[in-house]
Design a protein around this motif. Sequence first.
Motif, short mmCIF file in Angstrom:
data_model
loop_
_atom_site.label_atom_id
_atom_site.label_comp_id
_atom_site.label_asym_id
_atom_site.label_seq_id
_atom_site.Cartn_x
_atom_site.Cartn_y
_atom_site.Cartn_z
N TYR A 182 -35.31 -0.98 -84.16
CA TYR A 182 -35.28 -2.14 -85.04
C TYR A 182 -35.49 -3.45 -84.27
O TYR A 182 -35.36 -4.53 -84.83
N HIS A 183 -35.79 -3.33 -82.98
CA HIS A 183 -35.98 -4.51 -82.12
C HIS A 183 -37.41 -4.50 -81.58
O HIS A 183 -37.94 -3.45 -81.22
N ALA A 184 -38.03 -5.67 -81.52
CA ALA A 184 -39.43 -5.75 -81.10
C ALA A 184 -39.61 -5.48 -79.61
O ALA A 184 -40.67 -5.03 -79.17
N SER A 185 -38.57 -5.75 -78.80
CA SER A 185 -38.66 -5.54 -77.35
C SER A 185 -37.40 -4.83 -76.86
O SER A 185 -36.50 -5.46 -76.27
N PRO A 186 -37.30 -3.52 -77.07
CA PRO A 186 -36.05 -2.81 -76.81
C PRO A 186 -35.94 -2.18 -75.42
O PRO A 186 -35.04 -1.38 -75.18
N GLU A 187 -36.86 -2.52 -74.51
CA GLU A 187 -36.96 -1.78 -73.25
C GLU A 187 -35.64 -1.71 -72.48
O GLU A 187 -35.26 -0.65 -71.96
N ASN A 188 -34.91 -2.82 -72.38
CA ASN A 188 -33.66 -2.83 -71.61
C ASN A 188 -32.60 -1.93 -72.23
O ASN A 188 -31.84 -1.25 -71.52
N TYR A 189 -32.54 -1.92 -73.56
CA TYR A 189 -31.55 -1.08 -74.24
C TYR A 189 -31.88 0.40 -74.04
O TYR A 189 -30.98 1.22 -73.80
N ILE A 190 -33.15 0.73 -74.14
CA ILE A 190 -33.56 2.13 -73.95
C ILE A 190 -33.26 2.57 -72.52
O ILE A 190 -32.79 3.69 -72.29
#
Length: 573
Positions: A182-190
């Motif tokens: 649901y986030h446009a830039s989720p790289e850090n969370y992933i």
Amino acid sequence: MQFDVQSARENLKLQRFDLAATQYQELIANSPTDFILYLELSSALMGLQKLDEALVVVKQLEHVDFKLPEEVQLQKANINLAQGRFAESIPILQSLILSSCHERARTALSSAYLGVGLPTKASALFNGIEEEKLSPGDVNNLAISLCEQIQTPKALDLLSKRIINKQFDNSTISNLLMLSNYHASPENYISTAKKEIRKVNQEENVMAINKKSTDNIRVGFISGDMYQHPVGWFFIGLLKELSESFSTTIFYTNSKTDQLTHDLIAAASDFYFVEHLADVDLIQKIQAAQIDVLIDLSGHTANNRLSIFNQRIAPIQLSYLGYFASTYMSKMDGVIFDQWHLTGVPDGVFSERIHHLPCSRFCYTPPPYIPQITALPAIANGIITFCSFSSTSKISNECIEMWAKTLEAIPESRIQLRWRTLRDSQLRDHIRKLFLSHGIPNSRVELYPDCDHESLFHFYNEVDIALDTYPFSGATTSCEALSMGVPVITRTGKSPASNQTASILNELHLNECIANDISEFVEQAKKLSSDIERLSNWRSTMRERIASSALGNPKLFTSHFSQLITEIYHEGQ
């Protein structure tokens, strides 16, 4: 006696619900006034999804002198929750908030509020409580409620912090990965979630699998969504056709049933309810069925059993349909997508091998109660009516900006939003304020709580064009709109979840409805809104267009799917 009680409790803890229930029934027969046994028996019956029986057992305790009346009420409320009777559970749980079991009651009450579409009430339960004192269930519910309130970054920060601080369980990881879509830039969370999944994968128990050398491929599917759920509607057409040429087995990790469940049971070669099984027992069940290709349809969504995929259960293990990103499970061999889902998606985001269908990965079967399509409303109204009937969790601030600019560019146009959380007055006020911040008055934004699925289709006869959500694009809602002759304008992104509607539109050769940024989105909406003749023509011919494509032709879609599965299987021999 004491030994037997401990044995029953150990089996209950290990989720051996069948054995535990039998033991508790024998114990109660010998000690009918040991009322704690009734409470524990009800838990075993809940694990077996015998919810009506569990409720009968609990109600017996309401009429005796039991020293733990609050536990009885909490169990009763939890059974109501499991049965989807959220409204009935709320007053019971509210009465327990100041009791000795208040923490568990708070978790359950937040689930109930989410179930009836009141996310602001769900999140308010945790106000003033230090985050480190929240249970994993509390954190998950708080994160979901924040997403529904268009506060996805805050939800992801919460989950990520819990993982970094080592205050999490597997559900926290799954929720972080799921909500990152649901986030446009989720790289850090992933990245945060992947570090912990690697540790889980290192604990794998490798099992020996004997591959068969036969063309009679046994295909197994694991899913928690075999009912009137998006996965169910996308799966029924494929399953019916696939079962003509393959042995198909469904392992259903949920207890919810309806008419679509019965249709799926009839279509499959074998269908097993397995929610009550512990992982080790589920693995044994799957291996006993001698599955050649095991396909997970849930990923990191609710009711998943993804934890078993850190082991080798079948010769080929794949992820498909119900999830829209990498699972990051070590023994998940591949994912099934199409070229359009992956357009613009960076390399290296999948841990699995990507297998491509030559068509959209979706095959949609509309429900039998889909109504007839009426004339284009704009002809009679003289204005364009847009809509979005998607979850508010899919709406971002950037999405509201995109919709607002569309309304601004098309004078007198309006938008209808329908979803269950729009019965939440605080959320409605928040959405109106967001539109107002972009200059769109409340009179042009119509907010409605959802209704039953059949009635929802009729509301498509009130609208002219659907506006897709961003960054999480629609799938079922887009197919439903198109099936009612309503075109959908979408914006692509950098994740498969952002490109779901683009995949559907490409399959239907409606590329002019696909945009790559806000300005293109607005421009496409302007062009389409000014062409009433084309809108009217699409409305009257859209069902034919769908039926002639793999999206609406299960036989055509399954021919592609069957060929791909056969190739994957023989390649892995």
